[in-house]
Design a protein around this motif. Structure first.
Motif, PDB file in Angstrom:
ATOM      1  N   ASP A   1      42.428  36.546 -10.240  1.00  0.00           N
ATOM      2  CA  ASP A   1      42.333  36.398 -11.693  1.00  0.00           C
ATOM      3  C   ASP A   1      43.645  36.739 -12.389  1.00  0.00           C
ATOM      4  OD1 ASP A   1      39.731  35.587 -11.486  1.00  0.00           O
ATOM      5  OD2 ASP A   1      38.860  37.555 -11.956  1.00  0.00           O
ATOM      6  N   LYS A   2      44.336  37.748 -11.847  1.00  0.00           N
ATOM      7  CA  LYS A   2      45.596  38.172 -12.457  1.00  0.00           C
ATOM      8  C   LYS A   2      46.784  37.394 -11.920  1.00  0.00           C
ATOM      9  CE  LYS A   2      44.199  42.856 -13.675  1.00  0.00           C
ATOM     10  NZ  LYS A   2      44.519  44.307 -13.573  1.00  0.00           N
ATOM     11  N   LYS A   3      46.461  36.354 -11.118  1.00  0.00           N
ATOM     12  CA  LYS A   3      47.486  35.463 -10.559  1.00  0.00           C
ATOM     13  C   LYS A   3      48.551  36.232  -9.767  1.00  0.00           C
ATOM     14  CE  LYS A   3      46.848  31.975 -14.163  1.00  0.00           C
ATOM     15  NZ  LYS A   3      45.902  31.243 -13.339  1.00  0.00           N
ATOM     16  N   LYS A   4      48.090  37.232  -9.002  1.00  0.00           N
ATOM     17  CA  LYS A   4      49.015  37.945  -8.133  1.00  0.00           C
ATOM     18  C   LYS A   4      49.344  37.086  -6.914  1.00  0.00           C
ATOM     19  CE  LYS A   4      47.724  42.654  -9.412  1.00  0.00           C
ATOM     20  NZ  LYS A   4      47.298  43.992  -8.913  1.00  0.00           N
ATOM     21  N   ASN A   5      50.407  37.450  -6.227  1.00  0.00           N
ATOM     22  CA  ASN A   5      50.867  36.679  -5.073  1.00  0.00           C
ATOM     23  C   ASN A   5      50.039  37.046  -3.838  1.00  0.00           C
ATOM     24  OD1 ASN A   5      52.387  35.031  -3.403  1.00  0.00           O
ATOM     25  ND2 ASN A   5      53.956  36.594  -3.038  1.00  0.00           N
ATOM     26  N   VAL A   6      49.054  36.210  -3.514  1.00  0.00           N
ATOM     27  CA  VAL A   6      48.201  36.438  -2.351  1.00  0.00           C
ATOM     28  C   VAL A   6      48.738  35.590  -1.196  1.00  0.00           C
ATOM     29  CG1 VAL A   6      45.874  36.292  -1.410  1.00  0.00           C
ATOM     30  CG2 VAL A   6      46.201  36.879  -3.824  1.00  0.00           C
ATOM     31  N   GLU A   7      49.125  36.247  -0.086  1.00  0.00           N
ATOM     32  CA  GLU A   7      49.708  35.558   1.060  1.00  0.00           C
ATOM     33  C   GLU A   7      48.859  35.802   2.300  1.00  0.00           C
ATOM     34  OE1 GLU A   7      54.439  35.567   0.505  1.00  0.00           O
ATOM     35  OE2 GLU A   7      53.559  37.570   0.558  1.00  0.00           O
ATOM     36  N   VAL A   8      48.843  34.806   3.195  1.00  0.00           N
ATOM     37  CA  VAL A   8      48.091  34.910   4.442  1.00  0.00           C
ATOM     38  C   VAL A   8      49.062  34.700   5.603  1.00  0.00           C
ATOM     39  CG1 VAL A   8      46.165  34.028   5.802  1.00  0.00           C
ATOM     40  CG2 VAL A   8      46.047  33.977   3.306  1.00  0.00           C
ATOM     41  N   PHE A   9      48.994  35.590   6.614  1.00  0.00           N
ATOM     42  CA  PHE A   9      49.873  35.504   7.772  1.00  0.00           C
ATOM     43  C   PHE A   9      49.033  35.474   9.036  1.00  0.00           C
ATOM     44  CE2 PHE A   9      52.419  37.359   4.464  1.00  0.00           C
ATOM     45  CZ  PHE A   9      53.681  36.804   4.638  1.00  0.00           C
TER      46      PHE A   9
ATOM     47  N   ASN B   1      44.537  27.093   7.863  1.00  0.00           N
ATOM     48  CA  ASN B   1      44.848  26.226   9.000  1.00  0.00           C
ATOM     49  C   ASN B   1      45.338  27.109  10.146  1.00  0.00           C
ATOM     50  OD1 ASN B   1      45.358  23.998  10.608  1.00  0.00           O
ATOM     51  ND2 ASN B   1      47.392  23.610   9.690  1.00  0.00           N
ATOM     52  N   SER B   2      44.404  27.862  10.748  1.00  0.00           N
ATOM     53  CA  SER B   2      44.789  28.798  11.804  1.00  0.00           C
ATOM     54  C   SER B   2      43.551  29.169  12.614  1.00  0.00           C
ATOM     55  CB  SER B   2      45.420  30.061  11.190  1.00  0.00           C
ATOM     56  OG  SER B   2      45.813  30.956  12.194  1.00  0.00           O
ATOM     57  N   GLU B   3      43.783  29.940  13.672  1.00  0.00           N
ATOM     58  CA  GLU B   3      42.701  30.444  14.504  1.00  0.00           C
ATOM     59  C   GLU B   3      42.888  31.942  14.722  1.00  0.00           C
ATOM     60  OE1 GLU B   3      42.857  28.277  18.115  1.00  0.00           O
ATOM     61  OE2 GLU B   3      42.126  26.390  17.258  1.00  0.00           O
ATOM     62  N   GLY B   4      41.825  32.600  15.197  1.00  0.00           N
ATOM     63  CA  GLY B   4      41.916  34.027  15.503  1.00  0.00           C
ATOM     64  C   GLY B   4      41.940  34.893  14.247  1.00  0.00           C
ATOM     65  N   ASN B   5      42.800  35.943  14.287  1.00  0.00           N
ATOM     66  CA  ASN B   5      42.902  36.870  13.162  1.00  0.00           C
ATOM     67  C   ASN B   5      44.009  36.466  12.203  1.00  0.00           C
ATOM     68  OD1 ASN B   5      40.894  38.373  14.308  1.00  0.00           O
ATOM     69  ND2 ASN B   5      42.266  39.904  15.203  1.00  0.00           N
ATOM     70  N   VAL B   6      43.780  36.709  10.942  1.00  0.00           N
ATOM     71  CA  VAL B   6      44.815  36.501   9.924  1.00  0.00           C
ATOM     72  C   VAL B   6      44.855  37.736   9.033  1.00  0.00           C
ATOM     73  CG1 VAL B   6      44.751  33.982   9.880  1.00  0.00           C
ATOM     74  CG2 VAL B   6      43.159  35.280   8.458  1.00  0.00           C
ATOM     75  N   ASP B   7      46.044  38.021   8.502  1.00  0.00           N
ATOM     76  CA  ASP B   7      46.240  39.189   7.627  1.00  0.00           C
ATOM     77  C   ASP B   7      46.501  38.714   6.204  1.00  0.00           C
ATOM     78  OD1 ASP B   7      45.993  40.833   9.816  1.00  0.00           O
ATOM     79  OD2 ASP B   7      48.163  40.885  10.208  1.00  0.00           O
ATOM     80  N   PHE B   8      45.898  39.378   5.258  1.00  0.00           N
ATOM     81  CA  PHE B   8      46.032  39.034   3.833  1.00  0.00           C
ATOM     82  C   PHE B   8      46.865  40.108   3.128  1.00  0.00           C
ATOM     83  CE2 PHE B   8      42.483  36.627   5.277  1.00  0.00           C
ATOM     84  CZ  PHE B   8      42.368  35.521   4.448  1.00  0.00           C
ATOM     85  N   TYR B   9      47.816  39.658   2.339  1.00  0.00           N
ATOM     86  CA  TYR B   9      48.685  40.551   1.576  1.00  0.00           C
ATOM     87  C   TYR B   9      48.619  40.168   0.098  1.00  0.00           C
ATOM     88  CZ  TYR B   9      50.819  42.146   5.945  1.00  0.00           C
ATOM     89  OH  TYR B   9      51.039  42.678   7.185  1.00  0.00           O
ATOM     90  N   VAL B  10      48.703  41.191  -0.772  1.00  0.00           N
ATOM     91  CA  VAL B  10      48.754  40.965  -2.224  1.00  0.00           C
ATOM     92  C   VAL B  10      50.027  41.609  -2.749  1.00  0.00           C
ATOM     93  CG1 VAL B  10      47.680  41.416  -4.450  1.00  0.00           C
ATOM     94  CG2 VAL B  10      46.255  40.873  -2.488  1.00  0.00           C
ATOM     95  N   ASP B  11      50.913  40.790  -3.304  1.00  0.00           N
ATOM     96  CA  ASP B  11      52.210  41.265  -3.806  1.00  0.00           C
ATOM     97  C   ASP B  11      52.938  42.097  -2.750  1.00  0.00           C
ATOM     98  OD1 ASP B  11      51.885  39.994  -6.197  1.00  0.00           O
ATOM     99  OD2 ASP B  11      51.253  41.773  -7.308  1.00  0.00           O
ATOM    100  N   GLY B  12      52.878  41.629  -1.480  1.00  0.00           N
ATOM    101  CA  GLY B  12      53.595  42.287  -0.408  1.00  0.00           C
ATOM    102  C   GLY B  12      52.876  43.446   0.225  1.00  0.00           C
ATOM    103  N   GLU B  13      51.710  43.830  -0.305  1.00  0.00           N
ATOM    104  CA  GLU B  13      50.965  44.949   0.262  1.00  0.00           C
ATOM    105  C   GLU B  13      49.780  44.444   1.077  1.00  0.00           C
ATOM    106  OE1 GLU B  13      49.792  47.873  -2.518  1.00  0.00           O
ATOM    107  OE2 GLU B  13      51.824  48.253  -3.274  1.00  0.00           O
ATOM    108  N   PHE B  14      49.594  45.033   2.273  1.00  0.00           N
ATOM    109  CA  PHE B  14      48.508  44.628   3.141  1.00  0.00           C
ATOM    110  C   PHE B  14      47.167  44.917   2.470  1.00  0.00           C
ATOM    111  CE2 PHE B  14      45.372  45.782   6.427  1.00  0.00           C
ATOM    112  CZ  PHE B  14      45.313  44.583   7.131  1.00  0.00           C
ATOM    113  N   LEU B  15      46.264  43.911   2.522  1.00  0.00           N
ATOM    114  CA  LEU B  15      44.943  44.083   1.917  1.00  0.00           C
ATOM    115  C   LEU B  15      43.859  44.188   2.987  1.00  0.00           C
ATOM    116  CD1 LEU B  15      43.302  44.255  -0.673  1.00  0.00           C
ATOM    117  CD2 LEU B  15      43.084  41.764  -0.655  1.00  0.00           C
TER     118      LEU B  15
END
Length: 592
Positions: A582-590, A540-554
């Motif tokens: 698959d490993k149920k890591k914490n995937v976050e979008v900013f 639910n956003s526009e433009g660029n978004v950043d993806f992180y896995v367990d706090g690390e930028f992906l």
């Protein structure tokens, strides 16, 4: 009636039963219990000689039943101390001599030291000196002038490698041997090896035996090391002199007279050892003292070249021998483990001219095996030439040198450091650079230095900044400058008082760093699913978004008009995303 006492050496070699059958000895044979204990000890360790000796005792029992001889087991079992010092202290031999002396018996032995010691006591001795075996080994019959090696395994068809190093084919034979037959052949190999003064058992372990029988290297394995009895015999087909390799004049001259720290690298069966033999013989023709360190000793060299075995001594003893004997050239076949590397490095740093043989898939891999075992700045002092052998030919030659310079791909002069240059010797082209980057020693291909350096920089910077923050985004501006985005509350802590902390990080990593806030980056809810060839994030956003896995930028993605970010499943990024999900890591979008 003549009384005989036998020792372990003649029992192992099955001498006694043969003497009885030939009627060369008659009467009463005394078998010391110390002999039985020594054979049991060897058999329990999985050594072939122990089993061979016990079988000989069974043969003597059968001869006793046939009325051809009288046998009696005498004496006490040796103590654990006597067993421990059976070889170095001669404790078991002393027990056997004492028994023979007290019985006024003839001592039968195949051990020259034992025989001479018994004569010193005035005892009667029958010394059996082995005669060179006349009959060929059965496995020798499987070789012809094109066979490199023969491979036998229980209940399997015999296979042979025919051809030359790097240019051979696997040929199936007609014979099939069961485990019992291979076991019998293995015993015959060990027995004839012990009888031949020019052959020797190189290694004897619980599950494996390695022998050098004439010019055959034979490896015998058995359970539990292997899942059945197996024999592999290798024979060198052709010896080449250095001139037959038709090396370019500059390379030939370097190998013959200028290189001091050579590594001959290549894959298994590429012809490394054959090339090493050619170099050794060329050094000998030049009037030099040449020695080898081998495991096993299987180089086919003139008698003028002394061949040392690593299997019968320690690295420390070899170290002392080589420094005191001072050979002009040393051939090290081959360098495998850390003690081998240490010995090679010590000899080179002491000024010895060395040629090392090493398994590696590429010439640069051979250099990388030294990284971590000595400081990178010392590598050119140990190695100056890498010869990569493939299909029996020298395919590539590297030369190594060191200089203080700015690594390729960097421009600012204050980033200069000691750099090991690895050049193609034939055209002088720089192909690799080795230098310190942060806490690591890195090997960078010069033709791809920009991509490799950027990737390495990102990894090192992320690792360094993870000490301070949980989330970080690294953006490579150019080869000397990066931007780092961190949460706003962490900026001042990372920069430090008067910028001292960031200066320290910049000096360590060797790049300029601009620290920025992750401004306006808010966490975004999303849904993720797979559709066809893609992983789709519905955000639910526009433009660029950043993806992180367990706090690390992906990665960063552009949101489509439908509010989606698509990632191809087949891409490396897509594989990493799937693995994280698959490993149920914490995937976050900013938000960007």
């Amino acid at each position: 009636m003549v009384i005989y006492v036998v020792d372990t050496s003649v029992v192992i070699e099955r001498v006694v039963s043969k003497l009885v059958e030939k009627k060369e000895i008659e009467g009463r044979i005394l078998i010391p219990r110390a002999v039985v204990s020594e054979l049991e000890n060897q058999a329990n360790k999985g050594l072939e000689i122990g089993m061979m000796g016990l079988e000989e005792l069974q043969n003597l029992q059968n001869l006793k039943k046939d009325g051809k001889i009288e046998i009696e087991f005498v004496g006490e079992r040796p103590t654990s101390y006597q067993m421990k010092y059976a070889k170095p202290g001669g404790e078991i031999d002393a027990l056997i001599r004492e028994l023979a002396y007290n019985e006024d018996a003839v001592l039968i032995t195949a051990d020259r030291v034992q025989a001479e010691s018994a004569k010193a006591f005035g005892m009667k001795v029958k010394f059996f000196e082995f005669k060179k075996p006349i009959k060929k080994l059965e496995i020798e019959k499987l070789f012809d002038d094109k066979t490199m090696s023969v491979h036998l395994k229980g209940d399997c068809i015999v296979v042979m490698k025919k051809g030359l190093p790097g240019n051979w084919k696997l040929v199936k034979g007609k014979e099939k041997y069961d485990n019992e037959k291979i076991k019998e052949m293995a015993k015959d190999i060990v027995e004839k090896t012990n009888m031949d003064k020019d052959s020797f058992v190189e290694i004897s372990r619980r599950g494996s035996t390695i022998v050098q029988y004439k010019n055959y290297r034979i490896v015998i394995t058995k359970p539990p090391v292997s899942d059945g009895w197996e024999i592999t015999a290798v024979k060198p087909l052709k010896k080449l002199n250095l001139d037959e390799y038709k090396l370019p004049e500059a390379i030939s001259e370097r190998v013959k007279t200028k290189a001091r720290g050579i590594i001959i690298a290549g894959e298994t069966g590429s012809g490394k050892s054959t090339f090493a033999m050619a170099i050794a013989e060329d050094y000998l023709k030049q009037g030099r003292i040449v020695k080898t360190v081998e495991s096993p000793r299987d180089l086919d060299l003139p008698d003028d070249i002394t061949q040392y075995s690593k299997n019968f001594t320690s690295s420390e003893e070899l170290h002392d021998i080589l420094f005191l004997t001072r050979p002009d050239n040393l051939i090290f076949d081959e360098i495998r483990d850390t003690p081998d590397f240490k010995l090679y490095i010590d000899l080179r740093l002491a000024g010895s001219d060395c040629v090392g043989v090493m398994h590696s898939a590429s010439p640069i891999d051979a250099i990388q095996r030294f990284i971590g075992r000595l400081d990178s700045g010392m590598i050119p002092s140990v190695l100056d030439t890498i010869l990569f052998v493939e299909k029996g030919n020298v395919e590539k030659v590297y030369s190594l040198s060191i200089m203080v310079k700015v690594p390729s791909g960097m421009t600012e002069s204050d980033l200069a450091r000691p750099v090991v240059e690895v050049k193609n010797f034939e055209d002088g082209k720089l192909e690799y650079e080795i230098y310190s980057f942060g806490d690591s020693t890195v090997v960078i291909p010069v033709s791809k230095e920009k991509k490799a350096t950027n990737k390495l920089a990102e990894k090192e910077i992320e690792r360094e900044f993870s000490k301070y923050v949980d989330r970080i985004n690294v953006e490579i501006v150019d080869s000397n400058r990066v931007k780092v985005f961190v949460p706003s509350g962490s900026v001042s802590r990372i920069i430090g008082k008067q910028g001292k902390n960031i200066e320290k990080i910049e000096k360590k990593l060797g790049v300029r760093i601009d620290v920025n806030e992750l401004e306006g980056k808010e966490k975004i809810d999303y849904e993720v699913y797979e559709k066809g060839k893609y992983i789709i994030f519905n955000v639910n956003s526009e433009g660029n978004v950043d993806f992180y896995v367990d706090g690390e930028f992906l990665f960063s993605g552009i949101v489509s008009k439908k509010g989606e970010v698509k990632v191809s499943k087949k891409s490396d990024l897509g594989k990493n995303v799937l693995k994280a999900l698959d490993k149920k890591k914490n995937v976050e979008v900013f938000s960007g």
